[in-house]
Design a protein around this motif. Structure first.
Motif, mmCIF file in Angstrom:
data_model
loop_
_atom_site.group_PDB
_atom_site.id
_atom_site.type_symbol
_atom_site.label_atom_id
_atom_site.label_comp_id
_atom_site.label_asym_id
_atom_site.label_seq_id
_atom_site.Cartn_x
_atom_site.Cartn_y
_atom_site.Cartn_z
ATOM 1 N N MET A 297 2.386 1.782 -3.443
ATOM 2 C CA MET A 297 1.386 2.221 -4.227
ATOM 3 C C MET A 297 1.308 4.125 -4.054
ATOM 4 S SD MET A 297 -1.409 -0.705 -4.461
ATOM 5 C CE MET A 297 -2.391 -0.022 -5.747
ATOM 6 N N PHE B 111 -4.015 -9.474 -12.247
ATOM 7 C CA PHE B 111 -3.739 -9.847 -10.748
ATOM 8 C C PHE B 111 -4.672 -8.844 -9.845
ATOM 9 C CE2 PHE B 111 -0.780 -8.671 -7.268
ATOM 10 C CZ PHE B 111 -0.713 -10.000 -6.499
ATOM 11 N N TRP B 112 -4.844 -7.807 -10.169
ATOM 12 C CA TRP B 112 -5.568 -6.852 -9.443
ATOM 13 C C TRP B 112 -6.872 -7.347 -9.384
ATOM 14 C CZ3 TRP B 112 -5.935 -3.860 -5.500
ATOM 15 C CH2 TRP B 112 -6.725 -2.567 -5.531
ATOM 16 N N PHE C 247 -7.178 -10.799 -7.404
ATOM 17 C CA PHE C 247 -6.991 -10.341 -6.052
ATOM 18 C C PHE C 247 -8.119 -9.886 -5.429
ATOM 19 C CE2 PHE C 247 -5.189 -7.634 -2.556
ATOM 20 C CZ PHE C 247 -4.675 -8.629 -1.729
ATOM 21 N N LEU D 258 -6.716 -0.904 -2.537
ATOM 22 C CA LEU D 258 -6.204 -1.566 -1.664
ATOM 23 C C LEU D 258 -6.504 -1.247 -0.417
ATOM 24 C CD1 LEU D 258 -4.049 -4.009 -1.405
ATOM 25 C CD2 LEU D 258 -2.179 -2.723 -1.636
ATOM 26 N N PHE D 259 -6.440 -0.161 -0.033
ATOM 27 C CA PHE D 259 -6.667 0.363 1.444
ATOM 28 C C PHE D 259 -8.115 -0.248 1.929
ATOM 29 C CE2 PHE D 259 -8.745 3.387 4.380
ATOM 30 C CZ PHE D 259 -7.589 3.619 5.476
ATOM 31 N N PRO E 206 -5.503 4.514 -6.934
ATOM 32 C CA PRO E 206 -5.518 2.904 -7.096
ATOM 33 C C PRO E 206 -5.158 2.524 -5.460
ATOM 34 C CG PRO E 206 -4.028 3.750 -8.771
ATOM 35 C CD PRO E 206 -4.522 4.833 -8.287
ATOM 36 N N ALA E 207 -4.352 3.339 -4.971
ATOM 37 C CA ALA E 207 -3.956 2.932 -3.464
ATOM 38 C C ALA E 207 -5.306 2.820 -2.457
ATOM 39 C CB ALA E 207 -2.943 4.040 -2.858
ATOM 40 N N PHE F 276 -0.269 -1.840 -8.785
ATOM 41 C CA PHE F 276 -0.367 -2.797 -7.704
ATOM 42 C C PHE F 276 0.576 -3.941 -7.969
ATOM 43 C CE2 PHE F 276 -2.834 -6.537 -5.999
ATOM 44 C CZ PHE F 276 -2.581 -6.245 -4.732
ATOM 45 N N LEU G 100 0.914 -1.135 -0.017
ATOM 46 C CA LEU G 100 -0.084 0.074 0.227
ATOM 47 C C LEU G 100 0.855 1.314 0.076
ATOM 48 C CD1 LEU G 100 -2.981 1.401 0.368
ATOM 49 C CD2 LEU G 100 -2.388 1.055 2.716
ATOM 50 N N ILE H 213 -7.855 -4.052 2.189
ATOM 51 C CA ILE H 213 -7.268 -4.450 3.667
ATOM 52 C C ILE H 213 -8.442 -4.030 4.975
ATOM 53 C CG2 ILE H 213 -5.265 -3.591 5.381
ATOM 54 C CD1 ILE H 213 -3.466 -2.856 3.072
ATOM 55 N N TYR I 149 -6.394 11.423 2.766
ATOM 56 C CA TYR I 149 -5.783 11.202 1.417
ATOM 57 C C TYR I 149 -6.464 11.832 0.436
ATOM 58 C CZ TYR I 149 -4.058 8.084 -2.220
ATOM 59 O OH TYR I 149 -3.433 7.978 -3.529
ATOM 60 N N ALA J 267 -4.425 -15.799 4.749
ATOM 61 C CA ALA J 267 -3.258 -15.284 3.952
ATOM 62 C C ALA J 267 -2.870 -16.174 2.932
ATOM 63 C CB ALA J 267 -1.855 -14.820 4.764
#
Ligand SMILES: [K+]
Ligand SMILES: [K+]
Lengths: 436, 436
Positions: free
Chosen positions: A369, B375-376, B379, B288-289, B284-285, A375, A366, B292, B245, B358
């Motif tokens: 990125m 992949f993105w 995932f 992912l945030f 994009p970040a 990613f 993260l 998570i 952000y 995981a």
């Protein structure tokens, strides 16, 4: 050129002279890699003209045996500089072997007390410094011996003397630096790939076990060791899987598929990171497959990175036990390793390590990125550094030049974090460490 | 339309009548979700004309409260069908609440014995069936009560009666289905987002705790509960981080940043998966945030998915203890939760769960990439299903239509696996389960 070697020598001599405590050992380990990383950067700056940030990255990458590079055009660089890089990796690898065989088991970092009984040397007590000095004495000899055999084999296999020595230094240390941009495929020889496989595997097997094998003149000990046995079976299994996949994609013939698949599985699982085939042109799933290999890791007590096979085994057994416990809630089902029950605190340390590896990979991805990488590039760059593997994919497929300065510092930190098995470094950041 | 309800009812009545063993409970749970998933698929096929594969996915997605969809053009569909989907989620959520409050703590799935003392109902012994029946009795009432309050609040907040009821069914169940393609932003109201936040959070807090709060008329119990307290603090912290952000990226004004950030953090951490802002246009970040957040999960004993805050807390404490142990190797440092020491077998189960989450995410992502997704997308699709979250990113950003049939079956399995906390399902695949 010998800065790195000097500092590690000073560290070894210091441990020879005084009795150091556990806290000192933690601080020493982190400082050694961080400071030699900075010192080793100056020759890189002077010869290549890269920035301080990039030079530290290159130097830390060498000393942690990661092998990620911010350089390109290696073939045109001075041979003395190229050999300096290879030598940094070799010294780094030696430091790692001493750290993981002599220090980790004493501190139980990530559950490594499991290996305490197997540390070579006459003294088995809890005093850290004579133990480190004694163990270092044995390990140094074995490390040198395997390197010499590797150089000889490369030479016989077709490399010139310079390349044979240079690559032996980064093979046994599972460092993965090369003197050529094309890495191991510069020589276009499947024989050399096979030789490299053998010595990468030796570098990724416990050096304490090498010592016992040599001492007892009994290679069967490799097979009797649960971790090494499972490691070799995993390598064979994953190599066959990948070569089957490559065959279905009809990229190579049968024999070539097998050779490339085995070489890359070995290169990634041992965290060496040598290249041969053009991975960027492989189907994307094979990239993730290889990254998963890197997370599995080599054997504990070796120069390999990743989570280590011994932790994979214990995690697997803990998870299997959980399912069995659901079926027989009142049964007492011990988790065994190498025939002995694994103690509670070792299990906790192993499982804590695994969870931390997973969580920190996500968080570092993260953060990377946020510096602007996509990613896939961020994920593989973090995997490459935290597992001291070296090569990434996507934007960092050939080198780490596309990463911004803040990203480079982050990854330099990640290499040291992963190399010292997370907890060694992070303990320094607890207020408790600095009290009293 | 009531097929799902019927089967769950039969299940509940069965448990009422006979004393079932632990093994039966495992088999029942998995079979209930798998079979109702198949039965619930037929109305989907009949109304929308999608394939059996896609219909099972949609139905399993509803019953596991995932909310991932292979449908598009919801606004034009018959209202009765839309309400059927919402109702499936609500029934699924009720099944989940009973499963996680009454069954999981008895079996210690993933360490949930931690919550055994807190299960409501008069009987505290180890007999499974009277316990399930009794607990179900209390939970049903609370679940219905919160749903009614939610529907009322949505109605007062500006939805029409149909939408208010429809969305209350998928809010309290943290399911996330909507009757509109634009999900929660169809109504373009920050007030409704705030109402939704409140009820998603209530759905992601332990229903056993809701019972105690109602019983004791003491809302302070929420704050006194370690898991709920940390959960709310994490939600506040992550919402502030994300809104900061978004502010630096100057996408929205201050107030709008805060509202959208809080809504999406709550939507993802509670695994509801409602949408509001155009996430595909966010940097994009932030994607992912949010993923998570989904892995962190809500509180145990609720309808939320993910790893659950209680496991995050224990994992964090185990890892912190490992570092402290390095500094004081001989100290005895217990891991405590809610003031009590966490037993060895609970720690093992929690940590095994985290490692399995995981590892299985990585392997499922790899398998999904083999079906052709990048992949993105792979995932986030796996994260969306295994955490019963719903929405993915990339190619699966709006719906799961781009996934191939084999990928759809894989993800249907992943939803059941994640919903039943992995081990419940996987225990069935051990040979040991079928012996005797
Ligand atoms: K390496
Ligand atoms: K959901």
């Amino acid at each position: 050129m010998l800065v790195g070697a000097l500092v590690i020598n000073v560290f070894l001599q210091h441990t020879n002279l005084s009795r150091i405590g556990f806290r000192d050992a933690l601080l020493f380990a982190t400082l050694t890699w961080a400071l030699t990383g900075v010192l080793g950067a100056f020759p890189v700056m002077l010869v290549t003209g890269v920035s301080f940030t990039d030079a530290v990255f290159e130097s830390v990458s060498a000393l942690t045996t990661t092998g990620a590079t911010i350089l390109t055009g290696l073939d045109a660089m001075p041979k003395s500089f190229l050999m300096y890089r290879q030598f940094l990796q070799w010294m780094g690898g030696l430091g790692v072997v001493i750290f993981v065989v002599a220090v980790l088991p004493m501190l139980n970092v990530g559950g490594m007390r499991l290996l305490k009984a197997e540390t070579p040397g006459p003294i088995k007590d809890d005093k850290l410094s004579p133990r480190i000095a004694n163990t270092a004495h044995y390990l140094w000899f074995i490390y040198l011996l395997i390197t010499l055999l590797c150089a000889l084999a490369y030479y016989v296999g077709g490399m010139d003397a310079f390349d044979a020595i240079a690559h032996s230094l980064s093979t046994v240390s599972t460092g993965g630096f090369s003197t050529h941009d094309d890495s191991m495929w510069h020589f276009q020889s499947h024989t050399l790939l096979a030789i490299s496989n053998l010595f990468m595997l030796l570098g990724a097997i416990s050096f304490a076990l090498h010592f016992r094998v040599l001492n007892g003149r009994s290679p069967r000990l490799y097979w009797r060791d649960e971790e090494t046995r499972i490691f070799l079976l995993i390598v064979i299994g994953l190599s066959l899987l990948l070569s089957l996949y490559l065959l279905t994609k009809q990229r190579y013939g049968t024999w070539e598929s097998l050779s490339f698949a085995a070489f890359h599985v070995v290169s990634f699982i041992t965290s060496t990171g040598f290249g041969a085939a053009d991975l960027a042109s492989w189907p994307p799933a094979s990239g993730l497959f290889l990254v998963i290999c890197a997370y599995l890791g080599g054997c504990a007590g070796s120069t390999a990175g990743g989570n280590k096979i011994i932790r994979d085994i214990i995690t697997f057994k803990v998870i299997r036990r959980e399912m069995q416990q659901l079926i027989h809630p009142r049964a007492i089902l011990p988790v065994r390793y190498q025939g002995n029950e694994v103690a509670n605190d070792v299990r906790d340390a192993v499982m804590g390590f695994m969870s931390f590896a997973a969580g920190s990979s996500l968080v570092l991805t993260l953060l990377l990125m946020l510096t602007g990488l996509d990613f896939w590039s961020s994920f593989t760059a973090v995997a490459a550094c935290i597992n001291v593997l070296g090569p990434g994919f996507g934007e960092v497929g050939s080198n780490f030049i596309p990463v911004s300065d803040s990203g480079i510092w982050l990854l330099s930190g990640a290499m040291i974090l992963g190399r010292l098995e997370y907890f060694t470094v992070l303990a320094l950041f607890l207020p408790m460490f600095w009290r009293r």
